[in-house]
Design a protein around this motif. Structure first.
Motif, PDB file in Angstrom:
ATOM      1  N   ASP A  52      -1.369 -19.574  13.225  1.00  0.00           N
ATOM      2  CA  ASP A  52      -0.243 -19.697  12.307  1.00  0.00           C
ATOM      3  C   ASP A  52       0.516 -18.367  12.235  1.00  0.00           C
ATOM      4  OD1 ASP A  52      -0.803 -22.366  11.749  1.00  0.00           O
ATOM      5  OD2 ASP A  52      -2.251 -21.816  10.191  1.00  0.00           O
ATOM      6  N   VAL A  53       1.740 -18.433  11.708  1.00  0.00           N
ATOM      7  CA  VAL A  53       2.642 -17.287  11.725  1.00  0.00           C
ATOM      8  C   VAL A  53       2.723 -16.673  10.333  1.00  0.00           C
ATOM      9  CG1 VAL A  53       5.024 -16.559  12.179  1.00  0.00           C
ATOM     10  CG2 VAL A  53       3.961 -18.320  13.600  1.00  0.00           C
ATOM     11  N   VAL A  54       2.656 -15.349  10.259  1.00  0.00           N
ATOM     12  CA  VAL A  54       2.864 -14.644   8.998  1.00  0.00           C
ATOM     13  C   VAL A  54       3.970 -13.608   9.195  1.00  0.00           C
ATOM     14  CG1 VAL A  54       0.606 -15.017   7.971  1.00  0.00           C
ATOM     15  CG2 VAL A  54       0.918 -13.096   9.534  1.00  0.00           C
ATOM     16  N   PHE A  55       4.808 -13.491   8.184  1.00  0.00           N
ATOM     17  CA  PHE A  55       5.938 -12.561   8.203  1.00  0.00           C
ATOM     18  C   PHE A  55       5.868 -11.721   6.939  1.00  0.00           C
ATOM     19  CE2 PHE A  55      10.195 -11.196   7.152  1.00  0.00           C
ATOM     20  CZ  PHE A  55      10.789 -10.885   8.362  1.00  0.00           C
ATOM     21  N   ALA A  56       6.213 -10.437   7.037  1.00  0.00           N
ATOM     22  CA  ALA A  56       6.190  -9.548   5.879  1.00  0.00           C
ATOM     23  C   ALA A  56       7.479  -8.748   5.807  1.00  0.00           C
ATOM     24  CB  ALA A  56       4.995  -8.603   5.948  1.00  0.00           C
ATOM     25  N   LEU A  57       7.965  -8.531   4.576  1.00  0.00           N
ATOM     26  CA  LEU A  57       9.185  -7.774   4.346  1.00  0.00           C
ATOM     27  C   LEU A  57       9.080  -7.068   3.007  1.00  0.00           C
ATOM     28  CD1 LEU A  57      12.818  -9.140   4.783  1.00  0.00           C
ATOM     29  CD2 LEU A  57      12.190  -7.771   2.816  1.00  0.00           C
ATOM     30  N   GLY A  58       9.363  -5.771   2.999  1.00  0.00           N
ATOM     31  CA  GLY A  58       9.331  -5.023   1.748  1.00  0.00           C
ATOM     32  C   GLY A  58      10.408  -3.966   1.713  1.00  0.00           C
ATOM     33  N   PRO A  59      10.882  -3.595   0.515  1.00  0.00           N
ATOM     34  CA  PRO A  59      12.005  -2.664   0.401  1.00  0.00           C
ATOM     35  C   PRO A  59      11.637  -1.205   0.601  1.00  0.00           C
ATOM     36  CG  PRO A  59      11.279  -3.340  -1.775  1.00  0.00           C
ATOM     37  CD  PRO A  59      10.469  -4.135  -0.790  1.00  0.00           C
ATOM     38  N   THR A  60      10.407  -0.818   0.287  1.00  0.00           N
ATOM     39  CA  THR A  60       9.973   0.567   0.461  1.00  0.00           C
ATOM     40  C   THR A  60       8.579   0.558   1.067  1.00  0.00           C
ATOM     41  OG1 THR A  60       9.262   0.561  -1.863  1.00  0.00           O
ATOM     42  CG2 THR A  60      11.373   1.585  -1.373  1.00  0.00           C
TER      43      THR A  60
ATOM     44  N   TYR B  54       9.210   5.824   3.713  1.00  0.00           N
ATOM     45  CA  TYR B  54       9.245   4.545   3.000  1.00  0.00           C
ATOM     46  C   TYR B  54      10.659   3.983   3.015  1.00  0.00           C
ATOM     47  CZ  TYR B  54       4.506   5.422   1.446  1.00  0.00           C
ATOM     48  OH  TYR B  54       3.142   5.644   1.431  1.00  0.00           O
ATOM     49  N   VAL B  55      10.860   2.973   3.859  1.00  0.00           N
ATOM     50  CA  VAL B  55      12.148   2.298   3.984  1.00  0.00           C
ATOM     51  C   VAL B  55      11.899   0.789   4.020  1.00  0.00           C
ATOM     52  CG1 VAL B  55      13.232   4.212   5.238  1.00  0.00           C
ATOM     53  CG2 VAL B  55      12.099   2.369   6.521  1.00  0.00           C
ATOM     54  N   ARG B  56      12.960   0.009   4.038  1.00  0.00           N
ATOM     55  CA  ARG B  56      12.800  -1.438   4.189  1.00  0.00           C
ATOM     56  C   ARG B  56      12.284  -1.722   5.604  1.00  0.00           C
ATOM     57  NH1 ARG B  56      16.928  -2.747   1.790  1.00  0.00           N
ATOM     58  NH2 ARG B  56      16.037  -3.675  -0.085  1.00  0.00           N
ATOM     59  N   ARG B  57      11.230  -2.493   5.694  1.00  0.00           N
ATOM     60  CA  ARG B  57      10.617  -2.829   6.987  1.00  0.00           C
ATOM     61  C   ARG B  57      10.262  -4.314   7.022  1.00  0.00           C
ATOM     62  NH1 ARG B  57       8.869   1.930   9.774  1.00  0.00           N
ATOM     63  NH2 ARG B  57       8.879   3.769   8.403  1.00  0.00           N
ATOM     64  N   SER B  58      10.169  -4.829   8.240  1.00  0.00           N
ATOM     65  CA  SER B  58       9.757  -6.220   8.431  1.00  0.00           C
ATOM     66  C   SER B  58       8.839  -6.305   9.644  1.00  0.00           C
ATOM     67  CB  SER B  58      10.979  -7.124   8.645  1.00  0.00           C
ATOM     68  OG  SER B  58      11.715  -6.735   9.805  1.00  0.00           O
ATOM     69  N   GLY B  59       8.022  -7.342   9.669  1.00  0.00           N
ATOM     70  CA  GLY B  59       7.121  -7.543  10.791  1.00  0.00           C
ATOM     71  C   GLY B  59       6.620  -8.966  10.836  1.00  0.00           C
ATOM     72  N   VAL B  60       6.110  -9.364  11.988  1.00  0.00           N
ATOM     73  CA  VAL B  60       5.626 -10.729  12.187  1.00  0.00           C
ATOM     74  C   VAL B  60       4.318 -10.688  12.956  1.00  0.00           C
ATOM     75  CG1 VAL B  60       6.887 -11.106  14.365  1.00  0.00           C
ATOM     76  CG2 VAL B  60       6.311 -13.061  12.899  1.00  0.00           C
TER      77      VAL B  60
ATOM     78  N   ALA C  76       0.830  -1.201   0.000  1.00  0.00           N
ATOM     79  CA  ALA C  76       0.000   0.000   0.000  1.00  0.00           C
ATOM     80  C   ALA C  76       0.867   1.255   0.000  1.00  0.00           C
ATOM     81  CB  ALA C  76      -0.906   0.002   1.236  1.00  0.00           C
ATOM     82  N   GLY C  77       0.526   2.187  -0.877  1.00  0.00           N
ATOM     83  CA  GLY C  77       1.224   3.458  -0.914  1.00  0.00           C
ATOM     84  C   GLY C  77       2.502   3.483  -1.719  1.00  0.00           C
ATOM     85  N   THR C  78       2.870   2.378  -2.372  1.00  0.00           N
ATOM     86  CA  THR C  78       4.104   2.308  -3.138  1.00  0.00           C
ATOM     87  C   THR C  78       3.948   1.287  -4.254  1.00  0.00           C
ATOM     88  OG1 THR C  78       6.454   1.705  -3.037  1.00  0.00           O
ATOM     89  CG2 THR C  78       4.997   0.632  -1.467  1.00  0.00           C
ATOM     90  N   SER C  79       4.812   1.375  -5.246  1.00  0.00           N
ATOM     91  CA  SER C  79       4.762   0.413  -6.353  1.00  0.00           C
ATOM     92  C   SER C  79       5.553  -0.851  -6.043  1.00  0.00           C
ATOM     93  CB  SER C  79       5.331   1.057  -7.627  1.00  0.00           C
ATOM     94  OG  SER C  79       6.696   1.417  -7.435  1.00  0.00           O
ATOM     95  N   ALA C  80       6.280  -0.860  -4.944  1.00  0.00           N
ATOM     96  CA  ALA C  80       7.121  -2.003  -4.605  1.00  0.00           C
ATOM     97  C   ALA C  80       6.294  -3.141  -4.020  1.00  0.00           C
ATOM     98  CB  ALA C  80       8.197  -1.589  -3.615  1.00  0.00           C
ATOM     99  N   PRO C  81       6.763  -4.385  -4.187  1.00  0.00           N
ATOM    100  CA  PRO C  81       6.051  -5.524  -3.601  1.00  0.00           C
ATOM    101  C   PRO C  81       6.480  -5.761  -2.160  1.00  0.00           C
ATOM    102  CG  PRO C  81       7.932  -6.308  -4.808  1.00  0.00           C
ATOM    103  CD  PRO C  81       7.925  -4.813  -4.970  1.00  0.00           C
ATOM    104  N   VAL C  82       5.676  -6.515  -1.463  1.00  0.00           N
ATOM    105  CA  VAL C  82       6.057  -7.003  -0.144  1.00  0.00           C
ATOM    106  C   VAL C  82       6.007  -8.524  -0.200  1.00  0.00           C
ATOM    107  CG1 VAL C  82       3.666  -6.669   0.652  1.00  0.00           C
ATOM    108  CG2 VAL C  82       5.480  -7.057   2.319  1.00  0.00           C
ATOM    109  N   ALA C  83       7.049  -9.161   0.290  1.00  0.00           N
ATOM    110  CA  ALA C  83       7.107 -10.625   0.351  1.00  0.00           C
ATOM    111  C   ALA C  83       6.454 -11.091   1.651  1.00  0.00           C
ATOM    112  CB  ALA C  83       8.555 -11.099   0.280  1.00  0.00           C
ATOM    113  N   ILE C  84       5.533 -12.020   1.524  1.00  0.00           N
ATOM    114  CA  ILE C  84       4.814 -12.587   2.666  1.00  0.00           C
ATOM    115  C   ILE C  84       5.216 -14.046   2.823  1.00  0.00           C
ATOM    116  CG2 ILE C  84       2.560 -13.137   3.655  1.00  0.00           C
ATOM    117  CD1 ILE C  84       2.919 -10.177   3.405  1.00  0.00           C
ATOM    118  N   ALA C  85       5.463 -14.464   4.040  1.00  0.00           N
ATOM    119  CA  ALA C  85       5.676 -15.885   4.337  1.00  0.00           C
ATOM    120  C   ALA C  85       4.641 -16.334   5.361  1.00  0.00           C
ATOM    121  CB  ALA C  85       7.081 -16.135   4.857  1.00  0.00           C
TER     122      ALA C  85
END
Length: 373
Positions: free
Chosen positions: A264-272, A251-257, A114-123
């Protein structure tokens, strides 16, 4: 996370964000070329060119329903409807790691942030099929602990995933606890990753959802929940609530869990990503409680592990766009991290397709991971 406020001028911060967004968009475009393409295809494309990325998905033909093996944990329901996808296969899940029974216990997908053209990787990780360990870093929190600050040979059998820890302890507003030893106070009301003696894991508010008892062997606290009760925090746009960023950029690289309603566990990481971008991605992934982990260019990472060639020493590969090497935790780590093991160990070789069914390994391309190929 850096303790000091960044000294970059705004123009440089904006330039860095734009560059990261372009890199992330390329990563998403290559990674989404096939729902059954293996996870390394995208990062390999950035290093070796699109020709290799195209080859990585070669031969990845889904089996007929009669040939598909039944699985206890099928691929998760797609997160994005076909008509709403910003790029091909957005929101569709693929296998990242399997256990000894061939079950796809770690799955991944990409979402438009949301708010950027970059993807976020979800596990996504099937919590009941996994065992979670908290590891200290030699600098954060520092000192001597029961767990090592790396994953040496002999500690890798059944390894299926790793992810980064949180802010510098002085910025976390909470403490760190492991096997009876503590660094800083465990503060009521602060968000926490919690590790139990039976290997289970959760995320919650310390003193409300979880507390220190004989079953708790690890706690990593940081700030407050980004998502609580399935709702995004009301102050999600208050930037410095969520950490000091490189250049003061939003908008920076961020991660969260986080954890889902099923545990179950979900993790997210995106560059912007802004705090809202991260929280929205975790919410889309099904998190009912979630917390931010480390941010800025150097620290976030998520690795899955391929045990087909050597179950005792699986090969790591990246899921997400970040500069750290996939072997990051095979060496001493300055920062704390989480290691995840399959409860069913001795992983089998071969490939699994996008549905999780076993199939023959394609040959000829050394970039192809045997998982999700």
């Amino acid at each position: 996370m850096k303790r000091t406020r960044a000294r970059w001028i705004p123009a440089l911060a904006v330039g860095a964000a734009v560059a990261a967004a372009v890199t992330g968009a390329v990563w998403a475009r290559h990674s989404a070329t096939s729902a059954s393409a293996q996870p390394l295809a995208a990062s390999a494309a950035l290093r070796h060119g699109a020709k290799h990325a195209a080859g990585a998905g070669a031969g990845a033909v889904a089996p007929t329903p009669a040939a598909a093996a039944p699985h206890t944990y099928p691929l998760q329901t797609p997160l994005v409807a076909s008509a709403s996808r910003a790029f091909p296969n957005e929101g569709q899940w693929r296998v990242l790691a399997i256990d000894a029974h061939g079950e796809p216990v770690v799955q991944g997908t990409l979402l438009h942030a949301a708010g950027t053209s970059a993807p976020v990787a979800i596990a996504w990780i099937k919590e009941s099929a996994a065992r979670f360990e908290l590891h200290p870093g030699y600098a954060q929190p520092g000192g001597s602990w029961s767990q090592p600050d790396m994953l040496p040979r002999g500690r890798r059998d059944g390894l299926i995933a790793t992810w980064n820890g949180g802010f510098l302890m002085g910025d976390s507003q909470g403490g760190f606890y492991l096997d009876g030893k503590q660094y800083g106070p465990l503060v009521p009301g602060v968000a926490a990753e919690v590790f139990r003696r039976d290997g289970s894991f959760t995320v919650g508010v310390w003193g409300r959802d979880v507390k220190l008892d004989s079953d708790v062997v690890g706690v990593r606290q940081q700030r407050q929940l980004m998502i609580d009760g399935g709702r995004i925090a009301g102050d999600i746009d208050s930037l410095f609530t969520w950490g000091v960023t490189d250049g003061g950029a939003t908008y920076v690289r961020r991660s969260g869990v986080g954890v889902t309603a099923d545990g179950d566990v979900v993790f997210a990481l995106g560059p912007t990503m802004s705090p809202r971008s991260l929280a929205t991605a975790l919410q889309q992934a099904g998190a009912v409680r979630a917390m931010e982990l480390d941010i800025n260019i150097s620290w976030p990472s998520f690795m899955a592990y391929d045990a087909s060639a050597n179950p005792g020493d699986p090969r790591p590969f990246k899921w997400g766009d970040y500069p750290r090497p996939a072997e990051r935790y095979f060496s001493h780590s300055a920062r704390d991290f989480v290691a995840v093991y399959a409860r069913a160990t001795g992983a089998q070789g071969g490939c699994v397709d996008a549905s999780g069914a076993p199939r023959s390994r394609p040959g000829g391309d050394t970039l192809v991971s045997p998982l999700a190929c």
